[in-house]
Design a protein around this motif. Structure first.
Motif, PDB file in Angstrom:
ATOM      1  N   LYS A   1       0.827  -1.212   0.000  1.00 54.50           N
ATOM      2  CA  LYS A   1       0.000   0.000   0.000  1.00 54.50           C
ATOM      3  C   LYS A   1       0.853   1.251   0.000  1.00 54.50           C
ATOM      4  N   GLU A   2       1.884   1.240   0.826  1.00 55.73           N
ATOM      5  CA  GLU A   2       2.775   2.404   0.902  1.00 55.73           C
ATOM      6  C   GLU A   2       3.487   2.643  -0.425  1.00 55.73           C
ATOM      7  N   ILE A   3       3.925   1.564  -1.038  1.00 52.78           N
ATOM      8  CA  ILE A   3       4.603   1.704  -2.326  1.00 52.78           C
ATOM      9  C   ILE A   3       3.643   2.245  -3.382  1.00 52.78           C
TER      10      ILE A   3
ATOM     11  N   SER B   1       2.871   5.880  -2.656  1.00 52.57           N
ATOM     12  CA  SER B   1       4.002   6.787  -2.860  1.00 52.57           C
ATOM     13  C   SER B   1       4.251   7.009  -4.354  1.00 52.57           C
ATOM     14  N   LEU B   2       3.983   5.979  -5.157  1.00 52.52           N
ATOM     15  CA  LEU B   2       4.184   6.129  -6.601  1.00 52.52           C
ATOM     16  C   LEU B   2       2.982   6.807  -7.255  1.00 52.52           C
ATOM     17  N   GLY B   3       1.843   6.625  -6.650  1.00 50.53           N
ATOM     18  CA  GLY B   3       0.632   7.305  -7.098  1.00 50.53           C
ATOM     19  C   GLY B   3       0.157   6.853  -8.462  1.00 50.53           C
TER      20      GLY B   3
ATOM     21  N   VAL C   1       7.279  -0.261  -9.193  1.00 58.28           N
ATOM     22  CA  VAL C   1       6.828  -0.929  -7.966  1.00 58.28           C
ATOM     23  C   VAL C   1       7.871  -1.945  -7.505  1.00 58.28           C
ATOM     24  N   MET C   2       8.352  -2.755  -8.439  1.00 60.45           N
ATOM     25  CA  MET C   2       9.320  -3.788  -8.078  1.00 60.45           C
ATOM     26  C   MET C   2      10.654  -3.171  -7.651  1.00 60.45           C
ATOM     27  N   GLU C   3      10.975  -2.051  -8.242  1.00 64.06           N
ATOM     28  CA  GLU C   3      12.201  -1.357  -7.856  1.00 64.06           C
ATOM     29  C   GLU C   3      12.085  -0.845  -6.413  1.00 64.06           C
ATOM     30  N   GLU C   4      10.916  -0.381  -6.043  1.00 62.19           N
ATOM     31  CA  GLU C   4      10.706   0.064  -4.663  1.00 62.19           C
ATOM     32  C   GLU C   4      10.914  -1.091  -3.678  1.00 62.19           C
ATOM     33  N   LEU C   5      10.400  -2.260  -4.057  1.00 62.57           N
ATOM     34  CA  LEU C   5      10.573  -3.427  -3.182  1.00 62.57           C
ATOM     35  C   LEU C   5      12.031  -3.882  -3.163  1.00 62.57           C
ATOM     36  N   SER C   6      12.740  -3.639  -4.257  1.00 54.09           N
ATOM     37  CA  SER C   6      14.115  -4.131  -4.368  1.00 54.09           C
ATOM     38  C   SER C   6      15.135  -3.204  -3.734  1.00 54.09           C
TER      39      SER C   6
END
Lengths: 163, 163
Positions: free
Chosen positions: A117-119, A122-124, B134-139
């Motif tokens: 959810k946060e991700i 934050s990316l919107g 999104v995947m970059e945020e998780l990575s």
DNA sequence: CGTATAGGTCAACATTCTTGACCTATAAAA
DNA sequence: TTTTATAGGTCAAGAATGTTGACCTATACG
């Protein structure tokens, strides 16, 4: 090696790294209960489909019956789940979370939901929808995914009469 | 249970299903070479960073040195990779794909790239970029991911002089 | 009554990973 | 130069997750 190939190689890498982050927190949290990732998966799917049968569970997860046997037994023993003989067919057992099981499942999945959810927020924009579309495309060829969708469509009651 | 929570639960499910589809094809393809997923990962990262050292490799993958030892040995024996004593420091060994290794790595990763490419192009728009974000945020919280980025930044030469 | 299905269990084995211990070769610091 | 640290390799024990095959009971159904 063109730019497109390089971007797609990034995609392959990100899958590896992202999946590790995704599973990391719940893996750590369940350690103190003496259970592992497979138990979390079982709790998660029973939470999504209360009254799921043993057969449906391993069909959804796409693993053998034997692979579920031991983890299920441990979850009974630890008081996280319970089973009920199905009224519509006594051969089936329907699985449910206990109150304790509900609490643990919430605790674990909440961490993952909030991380995602946060991700997304934050990316919107349409990031959540776009990400979901892509993953749905990858999932739609999974028999387990389709079995699960069928279970949702049934809008199954806890004490269903027929199948 | 609100709508947002339900959508996020979908997200958690999709991770499980999508990852299975993602790894499925290469897993099947490498069977006939007598190697497994871990070997594919090693081939993939050596292909991305030719001359990566053993230490860098298990740092990127975030596994122990011992976990890499056996698969690496098997890859040497099967003629997929070769090692070279580093000129800048004789303690280091730099890893490279052989011609045979290049072929296999290409064959395996190509399947995954094309699978993702087809999905991205069928969905169109900014799906690839959004998914990657999104995947970059998780990575980005993975030490291995950051180590890898550092290796790219070095723009390492095959026979580099210093560190 | 015969057969199929759901669930359970045991055994053997494979894959992937961990920790701990211990070894050599090389480099760098005291 | 001696000591210490690092890179790499190896062995062993064990944990976690999965597979196949075999075999069992209880229930349902034609």
């Amino acid at each position: 090696m063109n730019d497109e190939e390089q971007k797609l190689n990034e995609v392959l890498m990100l899958f590896y790294f992202a999946y590790r982050t995704f599973t990391e927190k719940p893996d750590q949290m369940i350690e103190r209960y003496g259970i592992q990732r497979v138990h979390h998966r079982i709790l998660f799917f029973i939470a999504r489909v209360p009254g799921i049968t043993v057969n449906e569970l391993f069909t959804v997860l796409e693993v053998s019956k034997q692979a579920m046997n031991m983890p299920l037994r441990q979850l009974y023993e630890k008081g996280f789940i319970e089973a009920e003989q199905a009224k519509f067919d006594k051969r089936y057992k329907q699985l449910f979370l206990t109150e304790k099981g509900h609490q643990l499942e919430q605790e674990l999945s909440k961490v993952q939901r909030e991380q995602m959810k946060e991700i997304f927020s934050s990316l919107g924009g349409d990031h959540q929808e776009a990400w979901t579309d892509v993953m749905e495309e990858l999932s739609k060829m999974r028999p387990g995914r389709n079995q699960l969708k069928a279970l949702f469509r049934e809008k199954r009651k806890v004490n269903k009469i027929g199948r």
